[in-house]
Design an enzyme around this catalytic site. Sequence first.
Site, PDB file in Angstrom:
ATOM      1  N   TYR A 125       0.865  -1.189   0.000  1.00 48.83           N
ATOM      2  CA  TYR A 125       0.000   0.000   0.000  1.00 48.83           C
ATOM      3  C   TYR A 125       0.896   1.231   0.000  1.00 48.83           C
ATOM      4  O   TYR A 125       1.817   1.335   0.813  1.00 48.83           O
ATOM      5  CB  TYR A 125      -0.886  -0.026   1.253  1.00 48.83           C
ATOM      6  CG  TYR A 125      -1.790   1.182   1.388  1.00 48.83           C
ATOM      7  CD1 TYR A 125      -2.825   1.395   0.488  1.00 48.83           C
ATOM      8  CD2 TYR A 125      -1.608   2.094   2.423  1.00 48.83           C
ATOM      9  CE1 TYR A 125      -3.658   2.504   0.612  1.00 48.83           C
ATOM     10  CE2 TYR A 125      -2.440   3.206   2.555  1.00 48.83           C
ATOM     11  CZ  TYR A 125      -3.463   3.398   1.649  1.00 48.83           C
ATOM     12  OH  TYR A 125      -4.288   4.496   1.769  1.00 48.83           O
TER      13      TYR A 125
ATOM     14  N   ASP B 136       9.472   3.148   0.097  1.00 53.94           N
ATOM     15  CA  ASP B 136       8.353   3.800   0.789  1.00 53.94           C
ATOM     16  C   ASP B 136       8.488   3.533   2.291  1.00 53.94           C
ATOM     17  O   ASP B 136       8.109   2.477   2.788  1.00 53.94           O
ATOM     18  CB  ASP B 136       7.021   3.263   0.245  1.00 53.94           C
ATOM     19  CG  ASP B 136       5.832   3.960   0.893  1.00 53.94           C
ATOM     20  OD1 ASP B 136       6.036   4.756   1.818  1.00 53.94           O
ATOM     21  OD2 ASP B 136       4.692   3.686   0.467  1.00 53.94           O
TER      22      ASP B 136
ATOM     23  N   LYS C 214       3.719   9.427   8.850  1.00 53.68           N
ATOM     24  CA  LYS C 214       3.463   8.810  10.161  1.00 53.68           C
ATOM     25  C   LYS C 214       4.405   9.287  11.274  1.00 53.68           C
ATOM     26  O   LYS C 214       4.230  10.365  11.811  1.00 53.68           O
ATOM     27  CB  LYS C 214       3.472   7.297  10.018  1.00 53.68           C
ATOM     28  CG  LYS C 214       2.370   6.834   9.030  1.00 53.68           C
ATOM     29  CD  LYS C 214       2.020   5.399   9.214  1.00 53.68           C
ATOM     30  CE  LYS C 214       1.137   4.893   8.099  1.00 53.68           C
ATOM     31  NZ  LYS C 214      -0.247   4.686   8.465  1.00 53.68           N
TER      32      LYS C 214
HETATM   33  C1  LIG Z   1       3.599   2.209   3.199  1.00 58.99           C
HETATM   34  C2  LIG Z   1       2.606   3.338   3.139  1.00 58.99           C
HETATM   35  N1  LIG Z   1       2.754   4.296   2.222  1.00 58.99           N
HETATM   36  C3  LIG Z   1       1.915   5.339   2.135  1.00 58.99           C
HETATM   37  C4  LIG Z   1       0.844   5.447   3.005  1.00 58.99           C
HETATM   38  C5  LIG Z   1      -0.096   6.615   2.900  1.00 58.99           C
HETATM   39  O1  LIG Z   1       0.104   7.469   3.980  1.00 58.99           O
HETATM   40  P1  LIG Z   1      -1.089   8.421   4.491  1.00 58.99           P
HETATM   41  O2  LIG Z   1      -2.084   7.561   5.160  1.00 58.99           O
HETATM   42  O3  LIG Z   1      -0.390   9.381   5.434  1.00 58.99           O
HETATM   43  O4  LIG Z   1      -1.616   9.111   3.288  1.00 58.99           O
HETATM   44  C6  LIG Z   1       0.651   4.476   3.981  1.00 58.99           C
HETATM   45  C7  LIG Z   1      -0.468   4.566   4.925  1.00 58.99           C
HETATM   46  O5  LIG Z   1      -0.755   3.707   5.717  1.00 58.99           O
HETATM   47  C8  LIG Z   1       1.541   3.376   4.045  1.00 58.99           C
HETATM   48  O6  LIG Z   1       1.364   2.391   4.936  1.00 58.99           O
END
Ligand SMILES: Cc1ncc(COP(=O)(O)O)c(C=O)c1O
Length: 462
Positions: free
Chosen positions: A165, A268, A296
Amino acid sequence: MIDGELQRLAILKTTKMTTKTNQRQRSREWYQRAQESLIEGVNSPSRGAAVYSPGPVVLERGRGSRVWDLDGNEYIDFMMSFGALIQGHAHPKIVEVVSQTMAGGSHFAAATPAESEAAERFLRMVPSAEAVRFTNSGSEATMLALRLARAHTGRTKFLKFEGHYHGWYDPYCLNGNSHPAEQLGTRENPARFPDSEGIPASVFDDVVLAPWNDLEVFESILRRHGRELAAVITEPIMANMGCILPRDGYLQKVCDLAHEFGALFILDEVVTGFRYAPGGCQQHYGLKPDLSTFGKALGAGFSVGAVAGPRAILDRMRWGSSMVLHYGTFNGHRLTMSVIAANLDLLSASGGAVYKQIYKVGDAAIAGLRDVFHRRKIAAIVQGFGPMFQIYFTGRDAIHDYRDYCQYADTAKYSRFIHGLLDCGIYMTPSNGLHWIISTAHAMQDVETLLAAADEVCAEMA
Ligand SMILES: Cc1ncc(COP(=O)(O)O)c(C=O)c1O
């Protein structure tokens, strides 16, 4: 090695009964009310009745490792705002910084010292960062990273892995949810499941999909599509199907192979950044991504994201006719930037001493849970280490990827287990796709309470 204290926890005699937190009348009433104005009564489906039965625990306040619901029930929080709260709830330093900064105005959408204060600390901690651009969420960061990669390489397609994700930007919304194992297609040619309605099918023409943790198939997919790819994007630890660790050397090889085909390697780190080490998983695994994305834990509860990398790529955002566009009223939000500076100071104080504490508490929780499942003869494994882990009810020794998760993780049993824990004062989401988080606010005592609760729930489940 577990020391004496951990050993004591691992063999905990759980005669202690937990305080029941299953009276949630006010939560129920409030949830009814919320549904009249909000879709499903919440602002993200992962928070509503699709996950929590019969409805969510409605939370009112938090402090340290604890949260309280509307009925006054107290819980130890192991979800920590999906990992955003690395300093726990209402950390005194963060509270102080927020009130002091706010007294001078929240945000100017103009140059401020606060954004450099945050950026300078960021660069000191993240090994691959020659520069950073702050966004407002992890989703915005991954969106920007892809745009930069496309501009830098002059290519359009990119590769993502099954089950990863990267936020809710259109092209990333492919195979982010689990599906029945028999529908997944072959590893070489995975079946493609858009995660959302409303995304033009053509968007996914630019997405190459591959199974994770499988170098052989990755390489063969690169042989077919590698020269068309702007980037390969991966989470270092797969955190959207719980907590799935990369096989030894896997991430470095993915990076090397991406480069061999002229694609950028985007790491990521929205979940893992500032969590596994001051410099995130790129420090922990010794990687040098071309671009990395954060969110986060960076914001300690405030809404933020970031893209970091070398000047050669990030400078493409400089103003000009061929620039990569990235605007945003709230970019570099003054209040958030002040929080980031304070948060990063706390995390890097005394050579990153807080990480030792996080690892000690997390490893104790993992060892203790394994022991509980073993003693109660429940087929379950605990994956992860230190700051983050997940439990899978399965007869397997390990869950290695999306396909294992879809086929072998008993997510309904996990949900029952978590609902049992919620009634024993442990706050966690019943979604198996998320993960347990240890913050700087958690202590060994919290682990002890968790293990007693887990033992009680397992006794009822066995
Ligand atoms: C690995 C990863 N990338 C991107 C995101 C997206 O972040 P946000 O929820 O702050 O938009 C998340 C969200 O859980 C994530 O787990």
